[in-house]
Design an enzyme around this catalytic site. Sequence first.
Site, PDB file in Angstrom:
ATOM      1  CE  LYS A  27      56.705  18.377  38.608  1.00  0.00           C
ATOM      2  NZ  LYS A  27      56.305  19.767  38.769  1.00  0.00           N
ATOM      3  CG  ASP A  39      60.195  24.021  36.308  1.00  0.00           C
ATOM      4  OD1 ASP A  39      60.013  22.983  35.635  1.00  0.00           O
ATOM      5  OD2 ASP A  39      59.440  24.384  37.230  1.00  0.00           O
ATOM      6  CD  GLN A  46      54.087  21.931  40.853  1.00  0.00           C
ATOM      7  OE1 GLN A  46      54.991  21.104  40.803  1.00  0.00           O
ATOM      8  NE2 GLN A  46      53.320  22.176  39.814  1.00  0.00           N
TER       9      GLN A  46
END
Length: 300
Positions: free
Chosen positions: A54, A121, A98
Site C-alpha cells: 500500500k 476502507d 490494517q
Amino acid sequence: MAADLIDGKAFAADVRGRVATQVARLQEVHGITPGLAVVLVGEDPASQVYVKNKGIQTKEAGMASFEHKLDAGVAEADLLALIADLNADPVVHGILVQLPLPSHLDESLVINAIDPAKDVDGFHISNVGLLATGQKAMVPCTPLGCLMMLRDRHGDLSGMEAVVVGRSNIVGKPMAQLLLRDSCTVTIAHSRTKDIEDVVRRADIVIAAVGRAQMVPGDWIKPGATVIDVGINRIPAPEKGEGKTRLVGDVDFDSAAAVAGAITPVPGGVGPMTIACLLANTLTACCRANGLAEPEGLTA
Ligand code: NDP
C-alpha cells in the site's frame, strides 16, 4: 475457454494511472497532495506485506504515505489517541487501520473512531449506513473494484440478475448494496441458502466471496454470465513440487470459464483492484475535504 478474461491486473494499473493523473493535477492547480495514513498493529507477516504494498503504490500515485507501526501489545487508549491525531491532521485525507487487530483491541471501537470522511476502507458504521441508504459514502475497496469491472464490461447494470455468494460486512453486504444502487435485482446467498446452485444459476452476474476453494463449479453458472471471483484460497499444488501451494478462487475457474461470458482469474482478478480502489478512495476523500469535484469514474 469460452469466457472473456477480465484482467484485473491491467484494470488496476489503469485505475492507478488515472488516480496519478488526477493527483498531479490537484498538486499543479490547487497545491494539494492527498495523504494516506496506514496503521499497522503487530507483526502479522501477511499484514506487513499488504501495508508495504500500500505504501509503495501510494507513493507511486504521487500521494503522501504515512505509516504508523505499533507494538502488538499497544494499549487501546494509545491506538485511539493516534487515530484522534490523524483525524485532526489536515495533511491526512485517508486513514486505514490494517485488520485483523490483536484480540485485546475492540475492532469496531477502533474503526468507528476514524473520522468517517477519512475512512477510506468504508468500514465506519456511518459509511455503512450512508451506502445502505443510497447516500454519498466511502465505499469498501474490494466491492468498489468489482463494481468498476462490472460497469466497464456491461455499462448499465440495471435490470440484471445479480447473485452475491457471501454476506460479510467487508465484501458480500456492501457488494449487494452497490449492485442494488445500480438497479440490479440482487440475491445474497450464504451458508444457509437452500438449493444454492439453482440460486446462482439465475444470475447474469455472480460475485463469489466465500473463502472456500473452487466451491462454485461451471454447472452452477448460467451460460454467458459474468463471474467475479473475490475468493483467495491457498491449496496444495503437488505438481509444483512437494509442499508447494497455489492460489485459487471460490470459483472452479476451468469449468466456469467454459460457460461464462466473462470471468476474473485468481490471482490477477479482483485482488489488484483492492489497493487501486484504496488510492481512488483517498483521492475522493481529499477532493471532498477540499470542496472539489470528485474524480470521475473512480467512485461508486
Ligand atoms: P467471511 O468469512 O467474512 O465471509 C464468508 C461468507 O461466505 C459468509 O457470509 C458465509 O456465510 C459464506 N459461506 C461460507 N460457506 C458457504 C457455503 N458453503 N455456501 C455459501 N456461502 C458460504 O469472508 P470475506 O467476505 O471476508 O472473504 C471472502 C473471500 O474473499 C475470502 O477468500 C477472502 O480471502 C477473499 N477476499 C479477497 C479480497 C481481495 O482483495 N480480493 C478482499 C477481501 C476478501 P454465513 O454468513 O452464513 O456464515
